[in-house]
Structure formats: structure tokens, C-alpha cells
Write a protein that holds these residues in place. Structure first.
Motif, short mmCIF file in Angstrom:
data_model
loop_
_atom_site.label_atom_id
_atom_site.label_comp_id
_atom_site.label_asym_id
_atom_site.label_seq_id
_atom_site.Cartn_x
_atom_site.Cartn_y
_atom_site.Cartn_z
N MET A 280 0.71 -1.18 0.03
CA MET A 280 0.24 -0.10 0.01
C MET A 280 0.81 1.36 0.10
O MET A 280 0.53 2.07 -0.84
CB MET A 280 -0.73 -0.03 1.39
CG MET A 280 -2.10 -0.92 0.95
SD MET A 280 -3.23 -0.47 -0.30
CE MET A 280 -3.66 1.13 0.43
N TYR A 281 1.97 1.23 0.70
CA TYR A 281 2.69 2.56 1.10
C TYR A 281 3.96 2.41 -0.06
O TYR A 281 4.26 3.76 0.08
CB TYR A 281 2.79 2.98 2.43
CG TYR A 281 4.16 2.11 3.15
CD1 TYR A 281 5.25 2.64 3.11
CD2 TYR A 281 3.82 0.96 4.04
CE1 TYR A 281 6.34 1.97 3.89
CE2 TYR A 281 4.82 0.32 4.21
CZ TYR A 281 6.18 0.83 4.36
OH TYR A 281 7.16 0.20 5.07
N THR A 282 4.46 1.61 -0.37
CA THR A 282 5.38 1.52 -1.21
C THR A 282 5.30 1.62 -2.64
O THR A 282 6.03 1.79 -3.71
CB THR A 282 6.37 0.21 -0.92
OG1 THR A 282 5.83 -0.84 -1.42
CG2 THR A 282 6.83 0.44 0.62
N ILE A 283 4.00 0.94 -3.17
CA ILE A 283 3.74 0.87 -4.61
C ILE A 283 2.53 1.56 -5.06
O ILE A 283 2.59 2.43 -5.91
CB ILE A 283 3.46 -0.77 -5.13
CG1 ILE A 283 5.05 -1.39 -4.48
CG2 ILE A 283 3.14 -0.89 -6.35
CD1 ILE A 283 4.92 -3.03 -4.68
N LEU A 284 1.18 1.31 -4.15
CA LEU A 284 -0.11 1.77 -4.44
C LEU A 284 0.06 3.25 -4.37
O LEU A 284 -0.54 4.26 -5.10
CB LEU A 284 -1.17 1.21 -3.69
CG LEU A 284 -1.21 -0.38 -4.18
CD1 LEU A 284 -2.28 -1.08 -3.52
CD2 LEU A 284 -1.37 -0.53 -5.77
N ALA A 285 0.42 3.68 -3.05
CA ALA A 285 0.27 5.18 -2.54
C ALA A 285 1.06 6.15 -3.81
O ALA A 285 0.64 7.21 -4.06
CB ALA A 285 0.87 5.41 -1.23
N PRO A 286 2.44 5.72 -4.09
CA PRO A 286 2.96 6.61 -5.18
C PRO A 286 2.40 6.37 -6.53
O PRO A 286 2.37 7.70 -7.24
CB PRO A 286 4.49 5.86 -5.38
CG PRO A 286 4.97 5.06 -4.11
CD PRO A 286 3.22 4.73 -3.46
N MET A 287 1.58 5.63 -6.84
CA MET A 287 0.84 5.44 -8.13
C MET A 287 -0.41 6.53 -7.81
O MET A 287 -1.04 7.16 -8.82
CB MET A 287 0.29 4.19 -8.45
CG MET A 287 -0.45 4.33 -9.65
SD MET A 287 -1.32 2.61 -10.03
CE MET A 287 -2.36 2.46 -8.58
N LEU A 288 -0.98 6.41 -6.73
CA LEU A 288 -2.36 7.19 -6.50
C LEU A 288 -2.15 8.69 -6.11
O LEU A 288 -2.81 9.62 -6.44
CB LEU A 288 -3.25 6.44 -5.38
CG LEU A 288 -3.53 5.17 -5.60
CD1 LEU A 288 -4.24 4.57 -4.34
CD2 LEU A 288 -4.62 5.10 -6.61
N ASN A 289 -1.00 9.12 -5.64
CA ASN A 289 -0.55 10.59 -5.12
C ASN A 289 -0.91 11.53 -6.27
O ASN A 289 -1.60 12.51 -6.25
CB ASN A 289 0.66 10.53 -4.77
CG ASN A 289 0.81 10.04 -3.12
OD1 ASN A 289 -0.08 9.69 -2.70
ND2 ASN A 289 1.87 9.88 -2.72
N PRO A 290 -0.25 11.38 -7.70
CA PRO A 290 -0.69 12.20 -8.79
C PRO A 290 -2.12 12.39 -8.99
O PRO A 290 -2.53 13.46 -9.38
CB PRO A 290 0.13 11.51 -9.91
CG PRO A 290 1.15 10.85 -9.24
CD PRO A 290 0.71 9.86 -8.08
N PHE A 291 -2.92 11.46 -8.92
CA PHE A 291 -4.15 11.58 -9.44
C PHE A 291 -5.13 12.07 -8.05
O PHE A 291 -5.79 12.79 -8.35
CB PHE A 291 -4.79 9.84 -9.35
CG PHE A 291 -4.27 9.44 -10.59
CD1 PHE A 291 -4.51 9.49 -11.94
CD2 PHE A 291 -3.38 8.29 -10.38
CE1 PHE A 291 -4.18 8.77 -12.84
CE2 PHE A 291 -2.84 7.77 -11.30
CZ PHE A 291 -3.33 7.94 -12.77
N ILE A 292 -4.72 11.77 -6.89
CA ILE A 292 -5.29 12.55 -5.61
C ILE A 292 -4.87 14.18 -5.95
O ILE A 292 -5.74 14.83 -5.67
CB ILE A 292 -4.41 12.16 -4.54
CG1 ILE A 292 -4.94 10.76 -4.18
CG2 ILE A 292 -5.25 13.13 -3.30
CD1 ILE A 292 -4.57 9.99 -3.15
N TYR A 293 -3.81 14.39 -6.27
CA TYR A 293 -3.50 15.98 -6.26
C TYR A 293 -4.04 16.61 -7.46
O TYR A 293 -4.42 17.69 -7.44
CB TYR A 293 -1.88 16.13 -6.34
CG TYR A 293 -1.24 16.12 -4.98
CD1 TYR A 293 -1.51 17.38 -4.00
CD2 TYR A 293 -0.91 15.25 -4.17
CE1 TYR A 293 -1.02 17.40 -2.85
CE2 TYR A 293 -0.38 15.18 -3.01
CZ TYR A 293 -0.48 16.27 -2.20
OH TYR A 293 0.08 16.43 -0.95
#
Length: 317
Positions: A280-293
Motif C-alpha cells: 500500500m505505502y511503497t507501490i500503490l500510494a506513489p501511483m495514486l498520489n498524482p491522481f489525488i493531487y
């Protein structure tokens, strides 16, 4: 099993990362899924960095920190995913001892820097919302650079200490790590050395890094929410909250899984839960962060549309 005799201690020449080898029928599917995640992460964060670089109106502290966060997300993904992709394609899922120590070092450096950076971003939002008249004076470029550099230096020192202590351990028995990356907790299970010092350092520094950063974030948001509630108009409250909502979502996603990973009772430890939380925090979070912002930030969305429109228009001309 390749071993190297070092006098009265034994060190493995390599480790086996079991990863998802218990799902042999899904190796090809998992390869495709994580390859897509890698490409989306690299593209999404690269787009964010490019937009922030090309848009003068986004050259302010909040977006300076966001650009650094996107860079960290790229680095964190490159430390973990390529090794996973290789292991999906080969029968022997090995990593050298030096490669394992290097992965631990870079993983700790990037993840700890992200902890500090998220705390810095929370402080930035606190100043912007609670002291808007003094924001420009307080959050000067020099201070922003010092905060980012300080985050990197502190995280690097933390990573060096933990990596050196881990590399000095003796290992015996099976050399199989039941994880998709070289992570210290499952690695300690293979050691025949006394790991008390390692565990104490992890607990102490983990508390200082993770909980220290989280405390800064928590205090900042308590004051931010208090200030927002004092705003009389609903439109004003909505506008103030929109400037920090993206960061709040990212913090919840990142720190929620991090705290679960390192601050839960040992009796509740589960390899499956450990892998999922790490993912979750090493692979999925880095992928989702640009979309969240990009989806929750009107300035980023507007700039992205303008850049795309200008590129399309220039090609037609």
C-alpha cells in the motif's frame, strides 16, 4: 545455498525473495499488473513534476514540496517494483547480499524522507491557512530548500545506521525472505545473531521518524481545522479546506499503513498482512498520489488542461 565463511560468522552470498511465489499460476498476470503500476507511477509523477516546472504560477512553496514528493514517489517505486518484475519472470528469485543491503538503504532513505516531507507540507498548509498574511514572509525559498534538504539528510543518516547494523548480522539456516523486498523485519528472522540492538534502533528511530512526523501533521491539522471552523462563510471554509484536502488524503493513505506496519502488537503479525500493508505505502500510494493531487486540486487541473491545450494547438499550427 551460497554462503561465505567470515571467520566465526556466516553470511549469505544471496537471499531468495519469496514474494508471491505461493501463487505460481498468477505470475504472468502479476507481472502485467505491476508493470502497469510502474508505468502509471512514472508517468503520473513525471507529469506532475513537468507541470510544476513549466508553470510559473505554481512556483510557490506548496507546489515546490509537491514536486519533491513526486520525485520521492518515483524513487520509492524504482527501488521495489523492478526487482518484483524480474522475480515474476525467473524461477530463482534471488537477490545478492549487497543488493539486499542496498535495497534496504534506499528504501529507508526514500520512505523516511517522505515521512518528513509530508510533515513539512502539513506545516506549510498550517502557515498558509492560520497565518495567511505572513505566509510569504515565513515560507521563503531559502527556508523551503532547508526543510527539504534537512529531510533528506536526516533520512539518509537513519538509513545508514540501520543498514550498517543489519549488514553486521550473521545469518544461518534458510536464506528465504518471505517478502517481495528486502525488509528488515523478515530479514531478522533469518539471523542467528543477537538482534536486540537492531530492534531497539528500529523502534527508537521509527518512533522519532514516523510518530514525530505524524505528530507534526496532527498538531498542524488540529489548528487548521480549528481555524477553518472559525470562518463564517461556507464558501470560505470550503475554499480553505480545498487547499489541504489532497494532502490530508495522501497522509491518511501513507501513514495509516505505515503505522499499521511498525506499531502493532507482535501477536497480530501476519506475513500476508505485512505484504499487503507494504504494498500500500511503497507501490500503490506513489501511483495514486498524482491522481489525488490532480483530481482534488483545481490549480493543478487547470494547469494540466492548459498545457495539454497549448501542446495540441501548437501541433496543429
Amino acid at each position: 545455498m551460497k554462503q561465505v565463511d567470515l571467520g566465526n560468522k556466516t553470511a549469505f552470498g544471496e537471499f531468495i525473495l519469496l514474494g508471491f511465489s505461493d501463487l505460481p499460476q498468477y505470475q504472468t498476470v502479476l507481472f502485467v499488473v505491476f508493470l502497469l503500476i510502474l508505468l502509471i507511477t512514472l508517468l503520473g509523477n513525471s507529469v506532475i513534476i513537468t507541470i510544476l516546472s513549466l508553470s510559473p504560477q505554481l512556483h510557490n512553496p506548496m507546489y515546490f514540496f509537491l514536486g519533491n514528493l513526486s520525485f520521492l514517489d518515483i524513487c520509492l517505486t524504482l527501488v521495489t517494483v523492478p526487482q518484483m518484475l524480474k522475480n515474476f519472470l525467473v524461477e530463482k528469485k534471488s537477490i545478492s547480499f549487497s543488493g539486499c543491503m542496498a535495497q534496504i538503504y534506499f528504501f529507508l532513505t526514500f520512505s523516511s524522507t517522505e515521512d518528513f516531507l509530508l510533515a513539512v507540507m502539513a506545516f506549510d498548509r498550517y502557515v498558509a491557512i492560520c497565518n495567511p498574511l505572513h505566509y510569504t514572509m515565513l515560507m521563503k525559498k531559502r527556508l523551503c530548500i532547508q526543510l527539504v534538504v534537512g529531510s533528506w539528510v536526516t533520512a539518509t543518516l537513519d538509513a545508514i545506521l540501520n543498514t550498517v547494523l543489519t549488514s553486521r548480522l550473521s545469518f544461518c539456516g534458510p536464506n528465504k525472505i518471505d517478502h517481495f523486498l528486502c525488509e528488515m523485519t523478515p530479514l531478522f528472522k533469518l539471523s542467528c545473531s543477537d538482534i536486540f540492538l537492531n530492534e531497539m534502533v528500529i523502534f527508537t528511530e521509527g518512533t522519532l521518524v514516523v510518530m514525530g512526523s505524524f505528530s507534526v501533521i496532527l498538531v498542524s491539522y488540529v489548528r487548521i481545522i480549528t481555524a477553518i471552523l472559525k470562518i463564517h462563510s461556507a464558501e470560505g471554509r470550503s475554499k480553505a479546506f480545498s487547499t489541504c484536502s489532497s494532502h490530508l488524503v495522501v497522509v491518511t493513505l501513507y501513514f495509516g499503513t505505515t503505522i499499521f506496519m511498525y506499531f502493532r502488537p507482535s501477536s497480530s503479525y501476519s506475513l500476508t498482512k505485512d505484504k499487503v500493508a507494504s504494498m500500500m505505502y511503497t507501490i500503490l500510494a506513489p501511483m495514486l498520489n498524482p491522481f489525488i493531487y490532480s483530481l482534488r486540486n483545481n490549480e493543478v487541473k487547470g494547469t494540466l488542461r492548459r498545457v495539454i491545450f497549448e501542446r495540441i494547438f501548437s501541433q496543429k499550427m
